[in-house]
Scaffold this motif. Structure first.
Motif, mmCIF file in Angstrom:
data_model
loop_
_atom_site.group_PDB
_atom_site.id
_atom_site.type_symbol
_atom_site.label_atom_id
_atom_site.label_comp_id
_atom_site.label_asym_id
_atom_site.label_seq_id
_atom_site.Cartn_x
_atom_site.Cartn_y
_atom_site.Cartn_z
ATOM 1 N N ASP A 259 4.659 -26.683 -26.175
ATOM 2 C CA ASP A 259 5.135 -26.632 -27.210
ATOM 3 C C ASP A 259 4.246 -27.414 -28.760
ATOM 4 N N LYS A 260 3.174 -27.961 -28.258
ATOM 5 C CA LYS A 260 2.224 -28.241 -29.020
ATOM 6 C C LYS A 260 1.799 -27.432 -29.740
ATOM 7 N N LYS A 261 1.085 -26.050 -28.971
ATOM 8 C CA LYS A 261 0.570 -25.455 -29.699
ATOM 9 C C LYS A 261 1.226 -24.531 -30.743
ATOM 10 N N ILE A 262 2.534 -24.532 -30.200
ATOM 11 C CA ILE A 262 2.954 -23.570 -30.584
ATOM 12 C C ILE A 262 3.662 -24.106 -32.298
ATOM 13 N N LYS B 148 2.704 -22.661 -36.224
ATOM 14 C CA LYS B 148 4.369 -22.900 -37.261
ATOM 15 C C LYS B 148 3.490 -23.893 -38.279
ATOM 16 N N LEU B 149 2.617 -24.872 -37.811
ATOM 17 C CA LEU B 149 2.488 -25.737 -39.179
ATOM 18 C C LEU B 149 1.486 -24.957 -40.183
ATOM 19 N N SER B 150 0.320 -24.379 -39.631
ATOM 20 C CA SER B 150 -1.092 -23.639 -40.455
ATOM 21 C C SER B 150 -0.551 -22.645 -40.581
ATOM 22 N N PHE B 151 0.560 -21.373 -40.171
ATOM 23 C CA PHE B 151 1.532 -20.536 -40.661
ATOM 24 C C PHE B 151 2.431 -20.878 -42.273
ATOM 25 N N TRP B 152 2.580 -22.245 -42.300
ATOM 26 C CA TRP B 152 3.349 -22.626 -42.868
ATOM 27 C C TRP B 152 2.706 -23.263 -44.211
ATOM 28 N N GLU B 153 1.471 -23.873 -43.330
ATOM 29 C CA GLU B 153 0.379 -24.103 -45.063
ATOM 30 C C GLU B 153 -0.327 -23.062 -45.726
ATOM 31 N N SER B 154 -0.263 -22.143 -44.426
ATOM 32 C CA SER B 154 -1.897 -20.595 -45.475
ATOM 33 C C SER B 154 -0.343 -20.112 -46.535
ATOM 34 N N VAL B 155 1.190 -20.527 -46.338
ATOM 35 C CA VAL B 155 1.868 -19.274 -47.387
ATOM 36 C C VAL B 155 1.805 -20.300 -48.558
#
Lengths: 516, 221
Positions: free
Chosen positions: A490-493, A497-504
């Motif tokens: 769960d933590k990994k997911i 998610k966080l990093s994708f959102w941040e990059s977008v």
């Protein structure tokens, strides 16, 4: 075409690193049970000593211990040869046709001789006199012949002589030999008699905590795997008041404790630690102290933060987990990571210790672990590391964590962290390694590695430890492993998610690249 | 590689032209297109395979054990160069007896000849002789013991050179053997005999000799 060029550049870079690495490995390896090892190339030491001669007076040289013998038979570093009017090195003339060999090789050969032959050889020439009085040689001889049953007399050589010829009256004349220049032997003497420089003890950047709750400890330190110095949690330890030399000697009597490669009685160990002036003093480090003297185990209790101890499910088959540590100033442990990926706590009962910690992915300067993690090459003595490598860390942005742990304080060492400890005075401490829910998965991963037979420690049954532990854990805490695994997933997911959102959303991330 | 890409480009162009033509010939258009489109993937795959072969060769050059891919029968040879410029070809297994060389091979720095600046050709010959024997007769303990004993019947200078070489090249067994040989020359001799053996001059004054006598009980037994 570009690809080929990069290849060539890469090969050159690797070649340079190899030469450095091999040179360091040769210089620093602690192999073959030898206490002494190769040192820094002579040119470097020369340069260093030159710097000190020329440099400012305030930082001049090193301060020697008050108890240092006034001479080391007069051995001088090789650089001094250039200042001598005659430039005659009695080391060479006294070795005859052995002079082409390096100091390390000569000592290696001498290490194969017994006490008698070494004694005879010391009368051959001045140079051989100096070589044959090299203390580590005699230490090895004493430990091999007498094991732990020796009475220490000022030097290892005297100790040996008194053990085999009790009637002989030992006289340590300490003949002063002029014109003997050798970096190796000088360095050896220097490290044995050096005081810790005050500037090495200055930095103290560890987080300290007092009276925090277990939840706070877990969330602030254990979960994120960060070290911390805990104060005030040994208040109910009887050991803090009771444990001093006389009490321990009375309590333990003739019980033999594990000291390096041998076992010794406590009283004899204290006699040694008072008299010894060594680079790497013998350290009393016993994993079975509570079994040997049960009252010792009753005088302390595990601090509440570390009460979860999952290896206990293995009962008697658990690997070594608790040690009593007694040692004089200058003793300690050079850089290492604790075994089996466990975390540890270390409580000082008497004395004080200097700690230096590096995070798991940062290899300390001067330390070279082998690729499989089985061997670690590093400077022989801890003082030597301080002399040669401590200053490198000053220029780093992210400095290592350092502190001085005094009596009554406990330090938490998270799993995987490199750490070095040196006693600043006669010290007594207790340390335990443990596995809690937070590092259970790491430990299981470590134990099931393919080279488990080499890297697992503290137990005879290395290969099967993983299976045994897994079974025992499932029996006592069913479902715990799966539970932890799913939480980790769960933590990994979450992280992804966080990093994708941040990059977008982050405009600095750059335009969306079109690629096949 | 560029040639291949260029080839693909021109072919693509041609195919486009052909497709345009086929639009006029609707009746036989489909079969015509079909014929041409068969050729197109064939050519693409031909050029792609060229590319793959190129990449394959590239990666095999990079990998650390090309012998396994390129030639399976002959063992890989390593070239060593002594300080006086002489070169020696040895099998990889023999060269790997030296941990120093082993690390260089593993880190892929051993593709051209390895210079060994501290070791002369005479010494290197002896070292290679030792390593060869120890690789060939690995399981024969008795044979190796007698070989070692014979091997150490050399003059002192060669012995010391061998010691230094085995230290540099990190060949533990040879180093141990050499050190033990020297140690055996010391054992059992009195000081005068030791001085003779190693060409050492007694540089103690009589007073100093008297002093050190007090430290060593065995000397005048």
């Amino acid at each position: 075409m570009r690809g080929a060029k990069n290849l060539i550049a890469q090969t050159h870079k690797r070649k340079r690193n190899i030469k450095q690495k091999t040179a360091w490995k040769k210089q620093c390896s602690v192999s073959r049970n030898h206490i002494f090892a190769s040192r820094k190339p002579e040119a470097d030491i020369l340069h260093e000593l030159e710097k000190e001669k020329v440099g400012d007076d305030s930082a001049e040289g090193f301060s020697l211990k008050a108890s240092a013998p006034s001479n080391s038979h007069g051995v001088q570093p090789l650089g001094n040869l250039y200042f001598s009017p005659s430039s005659h090195n009695s080391r060479n003339s006294g070795l005859g046709n052995l002079q082409s060999l390096t100091d390390e090789l000569v000592l290696e050969i001498l290490g194969l001789l017994g006490g008698t032959h070494l004694g005879v050889l010391s009368t051959v020439s001045k140079s051989l006199y100096v070589f044959c009085n090299h203390e580590p040689l005699w230490r090895n001889i004493v430990l091999e012949t007498c094991k732990g049953g020796f009475l220490f007399y000022e030097t290892w050589k005297s100790t040996y002589v008194s053990a085999i010829r009790p009637s002989f009256e030992i006289l340590n004349s300490g003949l002063n030999v002029r014109d003997f220049y050798s970096d190796y032997l000088f360095q050896s003497w220097l490290c044995a008699n050096l005081e810790m420089k005050p500037e090495w003890l200055e930095r103290d950047n560890i987080v300290r905590a007092k009276g925090i709750s277990v939840e706070e400890f877990v969330s602030r330190f254990e979960e994120p795997n960060k070290p911390v110095l805990l104060e005030g949690c040994l208040e109910n330890w009887a050991a803090l008041d009771k444990w001093d030399r006389n009490y321990l000697i009375d309590l333990c009597g003739n019980v033999q404790f594990s000291v390096g490669p041998v076992e010794m009685k406590l009283e004899e160990y204290f006699r040694y630690s008072d008299l010894a002036k060594e680079e790497r003093p013998l350290y009393l480090f016993d994993p079975r102290f509570a079994r040997k003297v049960p009252n010792l185990g009753l005088d302390y209790e595990v601090p509440v933060y570390f009460s979860e101890d999952l290896f206990s499910v293995l009962g008697d088959e658990r690997p070594d987990y608790r040690w009593i540590i007694i040692g004089p100033a200058g003793s300690g442990s050079s850089f290492h990571i604790d075994p089996n990926s466990t975390s540890a706590w270390n409580a000082v009962i008497k004395g004080s210790k200097k700690w230096i910690l590096f995070p798991p992915d940062v290899v300390p300067p001067g330390v070279h672990p082998s690729p499989d993690g089985v061997e670690v090459a590093c400077p022989v003595s801890i003082i030597e590391w301080f002399m040669n490598f401590y200053n490198e860390t000053r220029s780093w942005k992210k400095k290592p964590i350092e502190c001085v742990c005094k009596a009554g304080e406990v330090i938490f060492v998270p799993n995987g962290w490199w750490h070095l400890v040196i006693n600043l005075e006669d010290s007594i401490a207790i340390t335990q390694n443990f596995v809690s829910r937070r590092n259970l998965l790491n430990v299981l991963d470590f134990l099931k590695k393919p080279n488990a037979c080499m890297i697992v420690s503290g137990t005879r049954d290395r290969v099967n430890l993983y299976e045994k532990f897994k079974k025992a854990i499932e029996a006592s805490f069913p479902g715990i492993v799966d539970d932890l695994l799913s939480k980790a997933e769960d933590k990994k997911i979450q992280k992804k998610k966080l990093s994708f959102w941040e990059s977008v959303t982050d405009s600095n991330a750059g335009a969306f690249k079109f690629s096949f | 590689m560029l040639y291949a890409i260029f080839g693909v480009q021109t072919f693509l162009q041609r195919d486009l032209e052909l497709r345009n033509l086929s639009l006029f010939n609707r009746r036989k258009g489909f079969s015509y297109l079909f014929q041409k489109s068969l050729l197109f993937p064939f050519s693409i795959s031909f050029f792609l395979s060229q590319g793959f072969i190129y990449l394959f060769l590239l990666s095999s050059r990079k990998s650390s054990s090309p012998a396994a891919i390129m030639s399976s029968s002959s063992p890989k040879m390593i070239t060593l160069q002594s300080s006086d410029g002489e070169t020696f070809e040895v099998e990889e297994a023999v060269a790997m007896e030296s941990r120093t060389i082993k690390h260089m091979i593993e880190d892929d720095c051993a593709n051209s000849s390895i210079p060994i600046p501290n070791v002369t050709s005479n010494t290197l010959t002896k070292v290679i002789e030792y390593c060869k024997k120890h690789v060939e007769a690995k399981s024969d303990e008795e044979g190796l013991k007698s070989f070692d004993a014979e091997f150490m019947k050399i003059d002192k200078d060669t012995l010391y050179d061998l010691l230094m070489a085995s230290n540099y090249l990190d060949i533990k067994s040879l180093l141990d053997l050499g050190c033990q040989t020297v140690a055996d020359k010391i054992k059992g001799k009195n000081p005068e005999e030791i001085r003779k053996e190693f060409g050492i001059k007694n540089d103690f004054t009589p007073e100093e000799e008297e002093e050190i006598r007090k430290e060593s009980p065995w000397v005048f037994d």
